[in-house]
Design a protein around this motif. Structure first.
Motif, PDB file in Angstrom:
ATOM      1  N   SER A  44       0.372   4.253   0.655  1.00 19.19           N
ATOM      2  CA  SER A  44       0.138   5.162   1.788  1.00 19.19           C
ATOM      3  C   SER A  44       0.833   4.706   3.066  1.00 19.19           C
ATOM      4  O   SER A  44       0.953   5.476   4.017  1.00 19.19           O
ATOM      5  CB  SER A  44      -1.366   5.295   2.044  1.00 19.19           C
ATOM      6  N   THR A  45       1.326   3.464   3.109  1.00 19.88           N
ATOM      7  CA  THR A  45       1.987   2.965   4.315  1.00 19.88           C
ATOM      8  C   THR A  45       3.509   2.998   4.221  1.00 19.88           C
ATOM      9  O   THR A  45       4.195   2.600   5.160  1.00 19.88           O
ATOM     10  CB  THR A  45       1.556   1.518   4.619  1.00 19.88           C
ATOM     11  N   GLU A  55      -1.209  -5.004   1.063  1.00 17.20           N
ATOM     12  CA  GLU A  55      -2.657  -4.813   1.024  1.00 17.20           C
ATOM     13  C   GLU A  55      -3.371  -5.673   2.064  1.00 17.20           C
ATOM     14  O   GLU A  55      -4.376  -5.273   2.613  1.00 17.20           O
ATOM     15  CB  GLU A  55      -3.203  -5.139  -0.376  1.00 17.20           C
ATOM     16  N   LYS A  72       0.867  -1.186   0.000  1.00 20.34           N
ATOM     17  CA  LYS A  72       0.000   0.000   0.000  1.00 20.34           C
ATOM     18  C   LYS A  72       0.902   1.234   0.000  1.00 20.34           C
ATOM     19  O   LYS A  72       1.655   1.442   0.940  1.00 20.34           O
ATOM     20  CB  LYS A  72      -0.881   0.014   1.241  1.00 20.34           C
TER      21      LYS A  72
END
Length: 134
Positions: free
Chosen positions: A72-73, A118, A70
């Protein structure tokens, strides 16, 4: 001979074998589904013996992160300081780009990256670089 008495032991054995197979399958399934993010193609030369390669001050660098991570992480740090970065994503990978701060001139710097997949598992990596003094 009573047919019911003959099937009870067979039914018990079949149920036991089936239950054991199902529980063994489920425990291994979780590990296969969640692949940890992978990091590759770091663009700067890593500091190591005997080469002792140094990089220019305020160098820009990039690396690839697997597509199942991901974006965003993603967390990128150097000397326990978070670094600003950009992410370009496509279906094959995420390309992370950043620049070393001027404060690291003349220092050894460990760049650390981490990200979550994910499905929740996480991965991490890092590279040691030596920045030349201005």
């Amino acid at each position: 001979m009573n047919v019911t008495k003959m099937f009870n032991p067979m039914l018990f054995i079949a149920a036991t074998l089936f239950t054991g197979t199902v529980s063994a399958y489920e425990s291994g399934l979780t590990e296969e589904i969640c692949k940890k993010p992978q990091f590759r193609d770091f663009s700067l030369p890593v500091f190591q013996e005997p080469e002792k390669t140094e990089i220019p001050p305020e160098s820009t660098f990039s690396f690839m992160v697997s597509p199942w991570a991901k974006p965003s992480t993603i967390k990128l740090t150097a000397k326990n300081q978070e670094l600003e970065y950009t992410v370009e994503s496509n279906s094959s990978f995420h390309r992370v780009k950043a620049k070393l701060p001027a404060a690291f001139n003349g220092q050894y710097v460990r760049l650390n990256v981490s990200a979550k997949a994910e499905l929740g598992c996480s991965g991490q990596n890092g590279w040691l670089v030596k920045v030349t003094d201005k």
